[in-house]
Enzyme design. Structure first.
Site, PDB file in Angstrom:
ATOM      1  N   ASN A 209       0.850  -1.197   0.000  1.00 31.01           N
ATOM      2  CA  ASN A 209       0.000   0.000   0.000  1.00 31.01           C
ATOM      3  C   ASN A 209       0.882   1.241   0.000  1.00 31.01           C
ATOM      4  O   ASN A 209       2.104   1.136   0.015  1.00 31.01           O
ATOM      5  CB  ASN A 209      -0.956  -0.019   1.197  1.00 31.01           C
ATOM      6  CG  ASN A 209      -0.193  -0.064   2.504  1.00 31.01           C
ATOM      7  OD1 ASN A 209       0.534   0.855   2.834  1.00 31.01           O
ATOM      8  ND2 ASN A 209      -0.346  -1.158   3.253  1.00 31.01           N
ATOM      9  N   PHE A 332      -3.814   3.353  15.083  1.00 30.70           N
ATOM     10  CA  PHE A 332      -4.058   4.388  14.071  1.00 30.70           C
ATOM     11  C   PHE A 332      -5.175   3.901  13.159  1.00 30.70           C
ATOM     12  O   PHE A 332      -5.312   2.699  12.942  1.00 30.70           O
ATOM     13  CB  PHE A 332      -2.794   4.653  13.248  1.00 30.70           C
ATOM     14  CG  PHE A 332      -1.947   5.751  13.821  1.00 30.70           C
ATOM     15  CD1 PHE A 332      -1.260   5.548  15.009  1.00 30.70           C
ATOM     16  CD2 PHE A 332      -1.857   6.979  13.195  1.00 30.70           C
ATOM     17  CE1 PHE A 332      -0.486   6.558  15.556  1.00 30.70           C
ATOM     18  CE2 PHE A 332      -1.087   7.994  13.731  1.00 30.70           C
ATOM     19  CZ  PHE A 332      -0.402   7.790  14.911  1.00 30.70           C
ATOM     20  N   LYS A 346     -13.675   0.850  16.797  1.00 32.17           N
ATOM     21  CA  LYS A 346     -12.343   0.224  16.671  1.00 32.17           C
ATOM     22  C   LYS A 346     -11.650   0.104  18.025  1.00 32.17           C
ATOM     23  O   LYS A 346     -10.989  -0.898  18.311  1.00 32.17           O
ATOM     24  CB  LYS A 346     -11.500   1.022  15.680  1.00 32.17           C
ATOM     25  CG  LYS A 346     -10.430   0.206  15.029  1.00 32.17           C
ATOM     26  CD  LYS A 346      -9.922   0.823  13.750  1.00 32.17           C
ATOM     27  CE  LYS A 346     -10.859   0.589  12.571  1.00 32.17           C
ATOM     28  NZ  LYS A 346     -10.376   1.182  11.332  1.00 32.17           N
TER      29      LYS A 346
HETATM   30  N1  CTP Z   1      -3.274  -3.203  12.480  1.00 34.97           N
HETATM   31  C1  CTP Z   1      -2.458  -4.247  12.896  1.00 34.97           C
HETATM   32  N2  CTP Z   1      -2.509  -5.444  12.271  1.00 34.97           N
HETATM   33  C2  CTP Z   1      -3.338  -5.655  11.233  1.00 34.97           C
HETATM   34  C3  CTP Z   1      -4.189  -4.604  10.805  1.00 34.97           C
HETATM   35  C4  CTP Z   1      -4.119  -3.392  11.447  1.00 34.97           C
HETATM   36  O1  CTP Z   1      -1.686  -4.050  13.836  1.00 34.97           O
HETATM   37  N3  CTP Z   1      -3.361  -6.834  10.652  1.00 34.97           N
HETATM   38  C5  CTP Z   1      -3.252  -1.924  13.197  1.00 34.97           C
HETATM   39  C6  CTP Z   1      -2.688  -0.771  12.408  1.00 34.97           C
HETATM   40  O2  CTP Z   1      -1.303  -0.630  12.611  1.00 34.97           O
HETATM   41  C7  CTP Z   1      -3.485   0.398  12.942  1.00 34.97           C
HETATM   42  C8  CTP Z   1      -4.840  -0.197  13.216  1.00 34.97           C
HETATM   43  O3  CTP Z   1      -4.589  -1.564  13.488  1.00 34.97           O
HETATM   44  O4  CTP Z   1      -2.981   0.840  14.174  1.00 34.97           O
HETATM   45  C9  CTP Z   1      -5.742  -0.061  12.034  1.00 34.97           C
HETATM   46  O5  CTP Z   1      -6.736  -0.952  12.156  1.00 34.97           O
HETATM   47  P1  CTP Z   1      -7.606  -1.502  10.937  1.00 34.97           P
HETATM   48  O6  CTP Z   1      -8.686  -2.334  11.498  1.00 34.97           O
HETATM   49  O7  CTP Z   1      -6.740  -2.094   9.883  1.00 34.97           O
HETATM   50  O8  CTP Z   1      -8.138  -0.173  10.479  1.00 34.97           O
HETATM   51  P2  CTP Z   1      -8.372   0.372   9.077  1.00 34.97           P
HETATM   52  O9  CTP Z   1      -7.144   0.246   8.253  1.00 34.97           O
HETATM   53  O10 CTP Z   1      -8.914   1.724   9.286  1.00 34.97           O
HETATM   54  O11 CTP Z   1      -9.390  -0.710   8.478  1.00 34.97           O
HETATM   55  P3  CTP Z   1     -10.939  -1.011   8.575  1.00 34.97           P
HETATM   56  O12 CTP Z   1     -11.642   0.299   8.807  1.00 34.97           O
HETATM   57  O13 CTP Z   1     -11.143  -1.646   7.277  1.00 34.97           O
HETATM   58  O14 CTP Z   1     -11.136  -1.961   9.726  1.00 34.97           O
END
Ligand code: CTP
Length: 406
Positions: A209, A332, A346
């Site tokens: 990404n 984040f 979240k």
């Molecule tokens: N994170 C992580 N491990 C993952 C996915 C995310 O540690 N496999 C952490 C990221 O570093 C960040 C946070 O979780 O701190 C983001 O959460 P995520 O659920 O991925 O949020 P978004 O990217 O906003 O996705 P969505 O809204 O689709 O849930």
């Protein structure tokens, strides 16, 4: 904070690295400092005062008896006006004179008469640095509470390679910013993930990404400046490690990032000095290709398009928050709408006390950002600012919550 708004007397002594003091002047100004240059007579043999005069727009002082100072007490006037004195380059001779408390010229006198902190960036040939006399003098400076920044090792002007080279100007500014900042995270251990992950499909392709890693690296630097011992687990980014970060571990995939994070947490817990804070800034891929092809997938048949199957990656942040005991976890989030509602969901879903949401899209790769900080009961908006400034504000937000009952 840092060097911003600080009045710094930059002392330039005799050494080839004096030419780098001109770049240092510019870097200090860029970081928001006001610079007044004072040179030793030997320093002027390497770079003329006119250079510094042009860069700072201020007269450069060399002479103890400079008639431009009204009451004839340049050493008192100059050191009284300063927030910090920085000697860069600091020659072996000048270090010796500081160690003995001598007042042989204007710069030495104003160091002796100072009421503000003093830092030196040594620069000399390897043998001069290694000489027991210099080592003794450096130890004396440290004992006297003087900050010693560097030196570095590498190629030297004399043609040798070794210890004694002055630290690069950018690194000196980072070191000074750290030294002059308040220390709300003193003694704390912080683990940070940053950057994207890369999920390979075959030896030449993969899914990633657009995360640049800038916010995570800025936070790592800000935590160092706040006194923390920082470990950084970074996905594939081409950023220099911020000055003072204790350890950087480079990884590619989400699984590797997960494993590296838990290895660090286990090792620190085992050593009875567990991490106090975990900040998950990395943009971790939620899915990876279910299978990896050892050989490059060939375009054998123009009609057939490969179908990728995905499998879920571990959620690193949630897995750290589930540890017992867990460090204070900061997440984040990039939300496109209903920032607060999605953010609060979240917080609960991941079991974390603090979430930082990017306000607006297109934050990837930019140098500035706008953030919403959410905890269980409140929200704080951090106005648009460069990422390194936001990082300092965030550190403050984290530090003040650490001491609250959880
Ligand atoms: N994170 C992580 N491990 C993952 C996915 C995310 O540690 N496999 C952490 C990221 O570093 C960040 C946070 O979780 O701190 C983001 O959460 P995520 O659920 O991925 O949020 P978004 O990217 O906003 O996705 P969505 O809204 O689709 O849930």
């Amino acid at each position: 904070m840092g060097v911003s708004g600080k009045r710094i007397v930059l002392g330039v002594t005799g050494g080839v690295a004096a030419y780098k003091a001109a770049v240092l002047t510019r870097e200090l100004q860029r970081a928001g400092a006001q610079v007044q240059v004072v040179m030793t007579e030997a320093g002027t043999r390497f770079v003329g005062p006119a250079t510094f005069q042009a860069l700072t727009g201020e007269p450069v002082f060399v002479d103890q008896w400079d008639a431009r100072i009204v009451n004839g007490m340049a050493h008192i006037e100059l050191s009284r006006a300063a927030d910090a004195i920085v000697i860069a380059p600091a020659s072996a001779d000048f270090i010796a004179s500081l160690a003995q408390g001598r007042a042989g010229d204007l710069l030495a006198t104003l160091c002796l008469a100072r009421e503000c902190p003093l830092a030196v960036a040594p620069a000399m040939n390897r043998q001069m640095w290694e000489n027991p006399a210099t080592q003794r003098n450096i130890q004396q400076l440290r004992n006297d509470g003087i900050e010693v920044v560097g030196p570095d090792s590498g190629d030297q002007a004399c043609g040798e390679t070794g210890m004694g080279r002055m630290l690069e100007p950018e690194a000196i500014v980072e070191a000074l910013a750290s030294w002059l900042s308040p220390k709300p995270l003193l003694g704390k251990r912080v683990l940070i993930t940053a950057g994207p992950t890369f999920e390979p499909i075959d030896p030449v392709r993969g899914i990633t990404n657009r995360s640049s890693g800038k916010m995570g690296f800025a936070l790592a630097g800000a935590c160092v400046q706040a006194g923390a011992e920082v470990t950084l687990v970074a996905g594939p980014v081409s950023l220099d490690t911020p000055w003072g970060v204790r350890q950087r571990i480079n990884v590619q995939t989400a699984q590797q990032m997960h494993d590296a994070v838990h290895r660090q947490l286990d090792a620190a817990a085992h050593a009875a000095h567990p991490h106090d804070v975990f900040i998950a800034v990395a943009a971790v891929a939620d899915w990876r290709p279910a299978s990896y092809s050892d050989a490059k997938i060939k375009k054998t048949d123009a009609q057939s398009v490969p179908q990728l199957q995905f499998t879920q990656n571990p959620d690193i942040l949630a897995s750290v928050a589930a540890r017992k005991p867990a460090p204070y976890c900061v997440g984040f989030a990039a939300e496109s709408d209903s920032l607060e509602r999605h953010g609060r969901d979240k917080l609960i879903r991941k079991g974390i006390p603090l979430l930082v949401a990017n306000i607006g899209h297109e934050t990837f790769g930019r140098d500035d950002n706008e953030l919403l900080v959410l905890d269980g009961s409140s929200q704080t908006r951090l106005a648009r600012a460069p990422k390194h400034e936001l990082a300092r504000e965030l550190v403050h937000e984290i530090a003040r919550r650490l001491d609250l009952p959880r």
